[in-house]
Design a protein around this motif. Structure first.
Motif, PDB file in Angstrom:
ATOM      1  N   LEU A 288       0.814  -1.226   0.000  1.00  0.00           N
ATOM      2  CA  LEU A 288       0.000   0.000   0.000  1.00  0.00           C
ATOM      3  C   LEU A 288       0.840   1.264   0.000  1.00  0.00           C
ATOM      4  CD1 LEU A 288      -2.877  -0.809   2.531  1.00  0.00           C
ATOM      5  CD2 LEU A 288      -2.963  -0.782   0.030  1.00  0.00           C
ATOM      6  N   GLN A 289       2.124   1.148   0.335  1.00  0.00           N
ATOM      7  CA  GLN A 289       2.967   2.342   0.333  1.00  0.00           C
ATOM      8  C   GLN A 289       3.569   2.569  -1.054  1.00  0.00           C
ATOM      9  OE1 GLN A 289       4.807   0.858   4.186  1.00  0.00           O
ATOM     10  NE2 GLN A 289       5.020   3.063   4.448  1.00  0.00           N
ATOM     11  N   HIS A 290       3.221   1.682  -1.985  1.00  0.00           N
ATOM     12  CA  HIS A 290       3.776   1.854  -3.327  1.00  0.00           C
ATOM     13  C   HIS A 290       2.788   1.858  -4.469  1.00  0.00           C
ATOM     14  CE1 HIS A 290       8.041   2.382  -3.087  1.00  0.00           C
ATOM     15  NE2 HIS A 290       7.913   1.823  -1.900  1.00  0.00           N
ATOM     16  N   ILE A 291       1.589   1.299  -4.281  1.00  0.00           N
ATOM     17  CA  ILE A 291       0.669   1.268  -5.420  1.00  0.00           C
ATOM     18  C   ILE A 291      -0.072   2.594  -5.547  1.00  0.00           C
ATOM     19  CG2 ILE A 291       0.312  -1.224  -5.442  1.00  0.00           C
ATOM     20  CD1 ILE A 291      -2.359  -0.659  -3.976  1.00  0.00           C
TER      21      ILE A 291
ATOM     22  N   GLU B 277       6.013  14.130  11.687  1.00  0.00           N
ATOM     23  CA  GLU B 277       7.296  14.151  12.396  1.00  0.00           C
ATOM     24  C   GLU B 277       8.481  13.882  11.468  1.00  0.00           C
ATOM     25  OE1 GLU B 277       6.683  11.623  15.818  1.00  0.00           O
ATOM     26  OE2 GLU B 277       5.128  12.978  16.554  1.00  0.00           O
ATOM     27  N   GLY B 278       8.380  14.412  10.267  1.00  0.00           N
ATOM     28  CA  GLY B 278       9.497  14.290   9.332  1.00  0.00           C
ATOM     29  C   GLY B 278       9.522  12.988   8.537  1.00  0.00           C
ATOM     30  N   TYR B 279       8.539  12.126   8.735  1.00  0.00           N
ATOM     31  CA  TYR B 279       8.512  10.855   8.003  1.00  0.00           C
ATOM     32  C   TYR B 279       7.376  10.842   6.996  1.00  0.00           C
ATOM     33  CZ  TYR B 279      11.751   9.276  11.536  1.00  0.00           C
ATOM     34  OH  TYR B 279      12.845   9.154  12.345  1.00  0.00           O
ATOM     35  N   ASN B 280       7.606  10.140   5.885  1.00  0.00           N
ATOM     36  CA  ASN B 280       6.572  10.001   4.853  1.00  0.00           C
ATOM     37  C   ASN B 280       5.541   8.973   5.323  1.00  0.00           C
ATOM     38  OD1 ASN B 280       5.020   9.411   2.639  1.00  0.00           O
ATOM     39  ND2 ASN B 280       6.734   9.089   1.236  1.00  0.00           N
ATOM     40  N   ILE B 281       4.313   9.422   5.513  1.00  0.00           N
ATOM     41  CA  ILE B 281       3.286   8.525   6.063  1.00  0.00           C
ATOM     42  C   ILE B 281       2.208   8.197   5.043  1.00  0.00           C
ATOM     43  CG2 ILE B 281       3.547   9.137   8.486  1.00  0.00           C
ATOM     44  CD1 ILE B 281       0.977  11.016   7.783  1.00  0.00           C
ATOM     45  N   TRP B 282       2.468   8.531   3.758  1.00  0.00           N
ATOM     46  CA  TRP B 282       1.430   8.295   2.761  1.00  0.00           C
ATOM     47  C   TRP B 282       1.251   6.805   2.500  1.00  0.00           C
ATOM     48  CZ3 TRP B 282       1.169   5.774  -1.863  1.00  0.00           C
ATOM     49  CH2 TRP B 282      -0.031   5.953  -2.572  1.00  0.00           C
ATOM     50  N   PHE B 283       0.015   6.368   2.308  1.00  0.00           N
ATOM     51  CA  PHE B 283      -0.243   5.045   1.747  1.00  0.00           C
ATOM     52  C   PHE B 283      -1.578   5.058   1.021  1.00  0.00           C
ATOM     53  CE2 PHE B 283      -3.419   3.434   4.749  1.00  0.00           C
ATOM     54  CZ  PHE B 283      -3.183   4.186   5.889  1.00  0.00           C
ATOM     55  N   PHE B 284      -1.759   4.093   0.144  1.00  0.00           N
ATOM     56  CA  PHE B 284      -2.954   4.003  -0.702  1.00  0.00           C
ATOM     57  C   PHE B 284      -4.151   3.577   0.142  1.00  0.00           C
ATOM     58  CE2 PHE B 284      -5.594   1.807  -3.919  1.00  0.00           C
ATOM     59  CZ  PHE B 284      -5.654   2.795  -4.887  1.00  0.00           C
ATOM     60  N   LYS B 285      -5.231   4.356   0.106  1.00  0.00           N
ATOM     61  CA  LYS B 285      -6.339   4.078   1.025  1.00  0.00           C
ATOM     62  C   LYS B 285      -7.642   3.686   0.332  1.00  0.00           C
ATOM     63  CE  LYS B 285      -4.331   7.345   4.293  1.00  0.00           C
ATOM     64  NZ  LYS B 285      -3.294   7.943   3.419  1.00  0.00           N
TER      65      LYS B 285
ATOM     66  N   ARG C 298       7.669  -1.690   3.624  1.00  0.00           N
ATOM     67  CA  ARG C 298       7.569  -0.521   2.775  1.00  0.00           C
ATOM     68  C   ARG C 298       8.417  -0.675   1.502  1.00  0.00           C
ATOM     69  NH1 ARG C 298       9.773   5.077   2.505  1.00  0.00           N
ATOM     70  NH2 ARG C 298       8.355   6.062   3.926  1.00  0.00           N
ATOM     71  N   THR C 299       9.557  -1.339   1.607  1.00  0.00           N
ATOM     72  CA  THR C 299      10.468  -1.480   0.474  1.00  0.00           C
ATOM     73  C   THR C 299       9.922  -2.461  -0.560  1.00  0.00           C
ATOM     74  OG1 THR C 299      12.201  -1.306   2.119  1.00  0.00           O
ATOM     75  CG2 THR C 299      12.879  -2.004  -0.072  1.00  0.00           C
ATOM     76  N   PRO C 300       9.928  -2.111  -1.853  1.00  0.00           N
ATOM     77  CA  PRO C 300       9.544  -3.100  -2.858  1.00  0.00           C
ATOM     78  C   PRO C 300      10.468  -4.317  -2.745  1.00  0.00           C
ATOM     79  CG  PRO C 300       9.700  -0.913  -3.829  1.00  0.00           C
ATOM     80  CD  PRO C 300      10.229  -0.802  -2.431  1.00  0.00           C
ATOM     81  N   GLY C 301       9.899  -5.502  -2.731  1.00  0.00           N
ATOM     82  CA  GLY C 301      10.710  -6.710  -2.537  1.00  0.00           C
ATOM     83  C   GLY C 301      10.782  -7.114  -1.076  1.00  0.00           C
ATOM     84  N   GLY C 302      10.713  -6.157  -0.178  1.00  0.00           N
ATOM     85  CA  GLY C 302      10.549  -6.470   1.241  1.00  0.00           C
ATOM     86  C   GLY C 302      11.794  -6.767   2.047  1.00  0.00           C
ATOM     87  N   LEU C 303      12.973  -6.735   1.401  1.00  0.00           N
ATOM     88  CA  LEU C 303      14.182  -7.041   2.168  1.00  0.00           C
ATOM     89  C   LEU C 303      15.233  -5.963   1.981  1.00  0.00           C
ATOM     90  CD1 LEU C 303      14.623 -10.862   1.503  1.00  0.00           C
ATOM     91  CD2 LEU C 303      13.908  -9.772   3.645  1.00  0.00           C
ATOM     92  N   LEU C 304      15.938  -5.677   3.056  1.00  0.00           N
ATOM     93  CA  LEU C 304      17.067  -4.761   3.011  1.00  0.00           C
ATOM     94  C   LEU C 304      18.200  -5.449   3.749  1.00  0.00           C
ATOM     95  CD1 LEU C 304      15.088  -1.585   4.101  1.00  0.00           C
ATOM     96  CD2 LEU C 304      16.132  -1.919   1.854  1.00  0.00           C
TER      97      LEU C 304
END
Ligand code: ATP
Ligand code: MG
Length: 357
Positions: free
Chosen positions: A211-214, A228-236, A274-280
């Motif tokens: 939802l944070q990417h579509i 608070e300085g963070y991106n909180i957008w998501f698809f609703k 949040r990351t596409p692919g899900g792993l860092l």
């Protein structure tokens, strides 16, 4: 099978699905319990907090709002104050004043100030309304928690299998002794993120979109973009999300979940939703060793980096930072045990899954 399959979900794991649901069903909170908790929130808001500090509000968050509540789960509340001239300073003075006031109301009160934000822990002994007593966590100005609650709530509305998996994992983690951030293991919130990562990035086809990417980022008000300085957008816009092509049963998804984390590379990788692919990698986040920072009262706060889960909004925050070396050992051991027991697909075997440790 695609959506044309008339059967709701494939059924190879029907016995295990039945077992999962049999664990979950007795834990669904009743409508009455939810109503009583809302009444208590309202009492705390209007009779106590607003009397002491008229400009403050008490907002529920956590499992009561995100759909993952169980019977007798604690009540998470957040106190916000937008006033430029509050009577008491919200993060320093108000917690002390309120703690004293809650004591007068007969609550058992503990004020934690060494945490990232001040927290009042309230315990109420058994009453007619809450025969098992009730625990409440009241945080001050933790606005990001309201947003991550909303993100989790949105995910839980997209696919009902998520809630069942969460309830089961919460129960399993509790009885197996690996669900306590105060004792070196992982909070419920951390486990929810492990399940979301699995359903978004590992299950194939995926059960949930990211939802944070579509969706195109059409113009949205600032309050929906940043906190608070963070991106909180998501698809609703849930009406525009097609049902998943993954029709596996809850039991099969649970089995895959356990087996994925039984083999997970906790040493090098960071779980992300949040990351596409899900792993860092831990290296890319700089989460390679324990970090000490100085907390609000000059005390040292230790963030360990044995088990790393990136918070979906506060991306500098490792939700798993409370997990110690032994905690990770236990968690991994429990994933391996669960994976082995579920693979047996024999009710006499997998019933041991939720035996008290
Ligand atoms: P339970 O029913 O076990 O209390 P819960 O869904 O309420 O489960 P908690 O772990 O109590 O989960 O967390 C409640 C809320 O607190 C979460 O939704 C999240 O907003 C916030 N939270 C909890 N732990 C963390 C953490 N380690 N980092 C950031 N936020 C957290
Ligand atoms: Mg909670």
């Amino acid at each position: 099978a695609g959506p044309t399959n008339p059967q709701p979900y494939q059924d190879a794991y029907s016995g295990f699905t039945e077992y999962v649901l049999s664990i979950n069903r007795p834990q669904y909170p009743s409508a009455n319990e939810m109503y009583l908790k809302e009444q208590l929130r309202s009492l705390i808001d209007v009779e106590i907090v607003q009397r002491i500090q008229p400009s403050a509000r008490v907002i529920p968050f956590g499992s009561l709002v995100n759909g993952f509540a169980t019977a007798n789960s604690d009540l998470d509340l957040c106190i916000l104050d937008d006033s430029p001239n509050p009577r008491y300073k919200i993060k320093t003075e108000l917690p002390e004043v309120l703690a004293a006031e809650f004591e007068r109301y007969g609550f058992e009160v503990k004020l934690l100030t060494k945490t990232r934000i001040p927290i009042i822990k309230l315990v109420q002994g058994p009453t007619a309304q809450f025969p098992l007593g009730l625990a409440m966590d009241i945080g001050f100005e933790n606005r990001l928690a309201l947003h991550n609650t909303r993100l989790l709530a949105t995910y839980s509305r997209i696919d009902s299998r998520l809630r069942e998996m969460v309830l089961f994992v919460k129960h399993w983690a509790k009885v197996r002794g690996i669900n306590s951030s105060y004792h070196g293991t992982l909070s419920s919130y951390g486990y929810v993120l492990t399940i979301l990562h699995f359903l978004i990035n590992v299950a194939s086809p995926s059960c949930l979109p990211n939802l944070q990417h579509i969706g195109a980022q059409v113009p949205v008000p600032f309050e929906e973009l940043e906190c608070e300085g963070y991106n909180i957008w998501f698809f609703k816009d849930l009406t525009n999300i097609p049902p998943s092509l993954n029709r596996r049963s809850i039991g099969e998804l649970m089995a895959e979940y356990f087996s994925y984390y039984a083999q997970f590379d906790f040493r090098n990788m960071v779980i992300s939703i949040r990351t596409p692919g899900g792993l860092l990698t831990k290296t890319s986040k700089g989460w390679t060793q324990a970090l000490d920072r100085v907390g609000p009262e000059d005390q040292k706060v230790r963030s360990r980096n044995f088990l790393c889960i990136e918070d979906p909004f506060e991306i500098t925050h490792n939700v798993g930072r409370t997990v110690g070396k032994n905690g990770l050992y236990d968690i991994r051991g429990e994933y391996m045990r669960a994976s082995k027991l579920t693979r047996a697909r024999d009710p006499r075997v997998f019933r041991a899954l939720c035996e008290q440790r």
